[in-house]
Write a protein that holds these residues in place. Structure first.
Motif, mmCIF file in Angstrom:
data_model
loop_
_atom_site.group_PDB
_atom_site.id
_atom_site.type_symbol
_atom_site.label_atom_id
_atom_site.label_comp_id
_atom_site.label_asym_id
_atom_site.label_seq_id
_atom_site.Cartn_x
_atom_site.Cartn_y
_atom_site.Cartn_z
ATOM 1 N N PRO A 267 0.835 -1.209 0.000
ATOM 2 C CA PRO A 267 0.000 0.000 0.000
ATOM 3 C C PRO A 267 0.866 1.254 0.000
ATOM 4 N N ARG A 268 0.324 2.326 -0.563
ATOM 5 C CA ARG A 268 1.069 3.587 -0.597
ATOM 6 C C ARG A 268 1.352 4.053 0.823
ATOM 7 N N SER A 269 2.557 4.543 1.016
ATOM 8 C CA SER A 269 2.990 5.003 2.332
ATOM 9 C C SER A 269 3.546 6.407 2.211
ATOM 10 N N ASP A 270 3.538 7.142 3.333
ATOM 11 C CA ASP A 270 4.162 8.458 3.337
ATOM 12 C C ASP A 270 5.661 8.346 3.134
ATOM 13 N N LEU A 271 6.238 7.243 3.558
ATOM 14 C CA LEU A 271 7.661 6.992 3.364
ATOM 15 C C LEU A 271 7.867 6.115 2.142
ATOM 16 N N PRO A 272 8.962 6.308 1.410
ATOM 17 C CA PRO A 272 9.255 5.402 0.294
ATOM 18 C C PRO A 272 9.654 4.031 0.819
ATOM 19 N N TYR A 273 9.606 3.050 -0.056
ATOM 20 C CA TYR A 273 10.087 1.716 0.321
ATOM 21 C C TYR A 273 11.579 1.784 0.637
ATOM 22 N N ILE A 274 12.328 2.434 -0.213
ATOM 23 C CA ILE A 274 13.740 2.708 0.051
ATOM 24 C C ILE A 274 14.114 3.944 -0.755
ATOM 25 N N ASP A 275 14.940 4.786 -0.188
ATOM 26 C CA ASP A 275 15.408 6.004 -0.855
ATOM 27 C C ASP A 275 16.897 6.121 -0.570
ATOM 28 N N ILE A 276 17.723 5.774 -1.555
ATOM 29 C CA ILE A 276 19.166 5.660 -1.367
ATOM 30 C C ILE A 276 19.888 6.743 -2.168
ATOM 31 N N TYR A 277 20.804 7.442 -1.507
ATOM 32 C CA TYR A 277 21.789 8.282 -2.179
ATOM 33 C C TYR A 277 23.128 7.548 -2.116
ATOM 34 N N PHE A 278 23.848 7.537 -3.212
ATOM 35 C CA PHE A 278 25.122 6.803 -3.219
ATOM 36 C C PHE A 278 26.117 7.489 -4.140
ATOM 37 N N GLY A 279 27.402 7.172 -3.937
ATOM 38 C CA GLY A 279 28.452 7.755 -4.768
ATOM 39 C C GLY A 279 29.758 7.006 -4.595
ATOM 40 N N TYR A 280 30.719 7.311 -5.458
ATOM 41 C CA TYR A 280 32.026 6.653 -5.493
ATOM 42 C C TYR A 280 33.030 7.544 -4.773
ATOM 43 N N LEU A 281 33.723 6.974 -3.765
ATOM 44 C CA LEU A 281 34.551 7.771 -2.873
ATOM 45 C C LEU A 281 36.017 7.834 -3.259
ATOM 46 N N ASN A 282 36.518 6.942 -4.119
ATOM 47 C CA ASN A 282 37.942 6.957 -4.444
ATOM 48 C C ASN A 282 38.358 8.220 -5.190
ATOM 49 N N HIS B 55 37.770 -0.496 -3.987
ATOM 50 C CA HIS B 55 36.964 0.659 -4.339
ATOM 51 C C HIS B 55 35.930 0.880 -3.245
ATOM 52 N N ALA B 56 35.741 2.132 -2.837
ATOM 53 C CA ALA B 56 34.798 2.454 -1.761
ATOM 54 C C ALA B 56 33.617 3.224 -2.320
ATOM 55 N N ILE B 57 32.422 2.814 -1.928
ATOM 56 C CA ILE B 57 31.207 3.557 -2.248
ATOM 57 C C ILE B 57 30.460 3.816 -0.950
ATOM 58 N N PHE B 58 29.721 4.920 -0.908
ATOM 59 C CA PHE B 58 28.934 5.214 0.285
ATOM 60 C C PHE B 58 27.455 5.149 -0.054
ATOM 61 N N LEU B 59 26.638 4.814 0.956
ATOM 62 C CA LEU B 59 25.190 4.775 0.828
ATOM 63 C C LEU B 59 24.574 5.423 2.053
ATOM 64 N N ILE B 60 23.607 6.293 1.854
ATOM 65 C CA ILE B 60 22.748 6.760 2.935
ATOM 66 C C ILE B 60 21.312 6.556 2.471
ATOM 67 N N ALA B 61 20.424 6.227 3.401
ATOM 68 C CA ALA B 61 19.078 5.858 2.958
ATOM 69 C C ALA B 61 18.038 6.160 4.010
ATOM 70 N N ASN B 62 16.809 6.353 3.520
ATOM 71 C CA ASN B 62 15.595 6.414 4.324
ATOM 72 C C ASN B 62 14.591 5.445 3.736
ATOM 73 N N GLY B 63 13.510 5.232 4.451
ATOM 74 C CA GLY B 63 12.458 4.383 3.925
ATOM 75 C C GLY B 63 12.023 3.326 4.915
ATOM 76 N N VAL B 64 10.982 2.585 4.523
ATOM 77 C CA VAL B 64 10.449 1.540 5.400
ATOM 78 C C VAL B 64 11.320 0.280 5.354
ATOM 79 N N GLU B 65 12.182 0.170 4.345
ATOM 80 C CA GLU B 65 13.045 -0.997 4.211
ATOM 81 C C GLU B 65 14.494 -0.582 4.450
ATOM 82 N N SER B 66 15.325 -1.562 4.774
ATOM 83 C CA SER B 66 16.739 -1.321 5.022
ATOM 84 C C SER B 66 17.571 -1.920 3.903
ATOM 85 N N PHE B 67 18.574 -1.181 3.427
ATOM 86 C CA PHE B 67 19.427 -1.762 2.407
ATOM 87 C C PHE B 67 20.401 -2.772 2.991
ATOM 88 N N LYS B 68 20.541 -2.790 4.312
ATOM 89 C CA LYS B 68 21.425 -3.776 4.933
ATOM 90 C C LYS B 68 20.751 -5.130 5.069
#
Length: 887
Positions: free
Chosen positions: A262-277, A303-316
């Motif tokens: 069902p539609r939620s006020d929060l996304p299922y997952i919302d990830i920002y990511f990038g390449y750190l090297n 190679h290192a990448i970073f992730l930050i996220a919000n949402g009802v689900e966890s990327f971990k």
């Protein structure tokens, strides 16, 4: 006593049910699959893995990312069959290690939807089970489930089986294409399925990409090693917004509705990511000291990448254990995938870039592989299970976002790469010549009809060659070139697909996958608004053209005396509504089950005639097709006039056509045109029903024929008797006056309506069904009207915001349309006749008003939804706390 029309309707119903009798049968079309298929580690407990890997007698659980199953065969010991002195078999007890030693790895089995998510013509993937030996040779392929309408007892299931059997014995790393191969380029060609080009091209990609992914993972095919990136020195640091705008940070957002929740006020997952090297990116995101510390911990090739996220689900992932794998996210580059274990994880405590959004979880992941290169694009992949809201089953689905460092951070810029083409692009390129010819045919058809006034002026009732010859040429090319060669036959199933795409998910790839049908529909939509349904139905429809030619040829062969050009008008007026009922029924069933609607759409004989061939169908289809053909011998276009749901769908917007056929004041009492109207679209008042008119143009020939049109005949005789010259016939259908009438005092021209006033009047007419007459109604009715307006508007907002299901929205839309139909017939019983920008109004029948209300409301709802969705208004409204009580 039942009328003849009632007997005819019952006969058609019985025949149609007879044809639908075998449609639930099978093959793999919409075959139900176990709900545990995409989640259970024991894949082979649910599907016949032995069918695709002969010789295997045991299988492992799922392993790897993407998942596959190892297939084993027991070793044959020469002494195993020896018997003891007593004649009994010798039994050797083995522990687990010895049991493993007695098994031989002979290959791998994998499910396509565990690896790729490539949609076919239906917009859904073809679920395929594939077997491959330890050398990368395909040992078997089996389609478990598909949703391709063309393969629904149309093209036989055996054709699909024969197509996929061509992969057996071929190496998954070979260059295999559908169609003609090229030995010089190492291309292996496969025989396609006629009429299912998109399906087989998509299936070719499914099999090859799945096999290649597993072959690389298990080491059969060595990965491609790209040159490593060399970074340039870029001074300064960037804030978060600048990093987003240049692409150094990407965003992968998945809404809950995309995974069947069902539609939620929060996304299922919302990830920002990038390449750190990359130094400039790493320092901007982490700060100087943390970046230097991170780089000192990385080994060469890390190679290192970073992730930050919000949402009802966890990327971990909720099921992560120490020593395990983070099973929700992975990185993909080309056909190589990189997963992360606990040793590849580092804590990310803070984002230094100014303007960074708040986040619920964060991480730094390390890719430890020499084959990964930051100089080339890669994808962050989020894996999830999507639940089908109708069946409750879960299927594998992945969401990905491409990342490629900006060229200014790479020495020499980005390397040049060639990305694989989308399936629809491949199809268009492979049919270039046919596409050009088809466009020329469409342009020729539109040009011919646009010149209709010239053609009918040159024709007479006794000699219609100027009008008929172009039409006969279009009929012949429509049947031969468009129908049998291009297989470009529009169908009601495409209309149903549009409804669902507008309500649920619009994917251009779905409609672009068949270039000819796509271009045909563009022409049809434009021509319907210009001239009504008759341009397509009467001049260009392959089956309609075939039916018409059968009728005319039968007449030339001596059957004319047995032909009934017209049914009695009372029969026709009742039977013509059958096609609208069929269309409404199919549309309603499609929201319950699209698969069932596609089966019932077999009432269209188009597939049997052109796409499949009568000789490939079972007896119910052959019987139904034969009855329609025989009826076409004795009646003009019986299917088009009484049964065609596509014609009904096009008839509704025909109410909005811009240019109609010309009529005279005498056309009502005269009825000369009505006698010869094959569509029986002219009523007793002389008005032409554009929904039923197939634009044969016979009435327009009479319009200018001074030897056939009664008003012109009378005027011609009068002038001849009086010795007056016969002037040319004007656009109004009358002889041009010999002596112009004395100009009377010119009436004062009405003031031209200003644009704001015109817009306001149009807005009031189309949006509000009431007039001042509603104020004369009882107070209770007025209160009910106001309550309905508020309630319907509320339901529409809820539906557009995703708070209630489409079934409820459609129900209210239908209820409102019925209410508006009744109100308009009481308050505004008129519709426009002619261009929408004019004010030529005419009294509306119930059919006129129903067509107008239904199509107008559909356009308004779709337009409002798209505008509000595109501008973000819906997301804004759904996020307002003050409106939560409304939801």
């Amino acid at each position: 006593m039942i009328s003849p029309s009632g007997h005819f309707s019952r006969f058609l119903t019985a025949l149609y049910l007879c044809c639908a009798w075998g449609l639930a049968a099978g093959g793999s079309y919409e075959t139900p699959l176990p709900a545990q298929l995409s989640t259970d580690p024991d894949l082979c407990a649910h599907i016949p893995c032995k069918d695709v890997l002969p010789g295997a007698d045991s299988f492992s659980h799922r392993m790897g990312k993407p998942a596959y199953v190892e297939a084993y065969r027991s070793k044959k010991d020469d002494h195993a069959d020896k018997k003891g002195d007593s004649g009994e078999e010798a039994h050797i007890e083995k522990d687990d290690d010895s049991e493993k030693d007695d098994r031989e790895l002979i290959g791998y089995v994998f499910l396509s939807t565990d690896i790729v998510d490539i949609p076919a013509y239906s917009g859904k993937p073809v679920v395929t089970l594939i077997g491959m030996d330890t050398r990368g040779i395909v040992t078997g392929v089996r389609v478990l489930r598909h949703s391709e309408p063309i393969l629904l007892l149309g093209i036989p299931e055996t054709e699909l089986t024969k197509f996929i059997f061509q992969y057996v014995g071929k190496f998954v790393g070979d260059k295999i294409t559908v169609g003609k191969g090229n030995a010089n380029q190492g291309m292996i060609g496969l025989d396609a399925i006629t009429g299912a080009t998109v399906t087989v091209i998509a299936e070719n990609q499914v099999i090859l990409r799945s096999g290649l992914a597993i072959a690389r993972q298990v080491g059969i095919i060595k990965p491609t090693i790209h040159p490593q990136a060399k970074f340039t020195e870029v001074a300064g640091k960037l804030n978060w917004q600048a990093l987003l705008e240049e692409g150094s940070i990407q965003r992968l957002k998945v809404d809950t509705t995309e995974v069947g929740m069902p539609r939620s006020d929060l996304p299922y997952i919302d990830i920002y990511f990038g390449y750190l090297n990359a130094p400039a990116v790493g320092r901007s995101v982490l700060g100087d000291s943390v970046y230097q510390s991170l780089m000192s911990r990385l080994k060469p090739g890390d190679h290192a990448i970073f992730l930050i996220a919000n949402g009802v689900e966890s990327f971990k992932g909720s099921g992560f254990v120490r020593g395990g794998i983070y099973d929700r996210v992975q990185v993909a580059q080309d056909m190589d995938t990189f997963t992360f274990r606990d040793l590849d994880y580092l804590n990310l405590y803070k984002i230094e870039a100014a303007g960074a959004p708040p986040y619920r979880e964060s991480a730094i992941f390390i890719i430890r592989s020499p084959i990964f290169s930051a100089a080339y694009p890669w994808n962050l992949v989020f894996l999830a299970n999507k639940m089908d809201q109708q069946t409750g089953t879960r299927t594998f689905v992945n969401f990905s976002r491409e990342y490629w460092l900006p060229s200014r951070y790479l020495e020499g810029g980005r390397p040049e790469i060639v990305k694989p083409e989308a399936t629809w692009v491949t199809v268009w390129k492979s049919r270039k010549v046919e596409t050009v010819l088809f466009l020329f045919w469409l342009a020729a058809a539109g040009t011919v009809y646009a010149l209709r006034d010239t053609l009918v002026r040159r024709s007479t009732l006794k000699d219609k060659r100027w009008k008929d010859i172009p039409k006969y040429i279009l009929w012949a090319t429509s049947i031969g070139f468009v129908g049998f060669y291009l297989l470009a036959v529009p169908s009601i199933t495409q209309v149903l697909t549009w409804f669902h795409a507008i309500l649920f998910e619009w994917r251009w790839e779905l409609f672009l996958s068949d270039p000819f049908v796509f271009l045909f529909w563009i022409f049809i939509i434009v021509s319907v608004f210009f001239w009504g349904r008759g341009m397509f139905c009467g001049w260009m429809c392959p089956y309609g053209s075939l039916s018409e030619i059968v009728y005319h040829v039968a007449g030339k062969l001596g059957l004319k005396r047995y032909q009934r050009h017209l049914l009695p008008q009372r029969w026709h007026d009742r039977l013509k509504w059958i096609k609208y009922g069929i269309f409404a029924g199919l549309l309603g069933v499609s929201f319950y089950s699209m698969g069932l609607a596609e089966k019932l759409a077999e009432i269209e004989p188009f597939k049997t005639t052109f796409l499949v061939g009568v000789w490939n169908r079972s007896w119910p289809f052959v019987t139904f097709w034969t009855v329609l053909l025989v009826a076409s011998v004795f009646f003009e276009r019986p299917f088009c006039k009484y049964l065609c749901p596509l014609g009904a769908a096009l008839a509704v917007p025909s109410t909005f056509r811009w240019w109609g056929l010309k009529r005279k004041q005498e056309c009502g009492p005269c009825a000369a045109c009505a006698v010869g109207c094959g569509s029986q679209a002219i009523d007793e008042t002389g008005r032409i029903d554009q929904r039923e008119c197939l634009l044969c143009l016979d009435c327009q020939v009479l319009y200018y024929d001074d030897h056939a049109c009664p008003p012109l005949v009378q005027e011609r005789k009068r002038r001849t008797k009086a010795g007056e010259p016969l002037t040319a016939i004007g656009a109004d259908g009358y002889f041009i006056p010999i002596v112009p009438a004395a100009a009377a005092a010119a009436p004062v021209a009405a003031a031209r309506q200003s644009l704001p006033k015109f817009i306001g009047q149009e807005f009031f007419d189309h949006v509000f069904p009431w007039s001042r007459k509603v104020l004369q109604q009882p107070i209770l009715l007025q209160a009910t009207t106001f309550a309905l307006v508020v309630l319907v508007s509320w339901v529409w907002v809820l539906g557009a915001a995703g708070r209630i299901g489409p079934g409820i929205v459609l129900g209210w839309w239908l209820a409102w349309s019925v209410y508006e139909l009744v109100v308009r017939m009481r308050c505004k019983p008129y519709v426009k006749d002619g261009p929408w920008w004019g004010r030529n109004l005419r009294p509306a029948s119930w059919a006129d008003m129903a067509s107008y209300v239904a199509f107008k409301n559909l356009l308004i709802a779709a337009a409002l939804f798209l505008v509000m969705k595109g501008t973000g208004v819906l997301d804004y409204l759904s996020g307002l706390p003050a409106l939560q009580w409304l939801y």
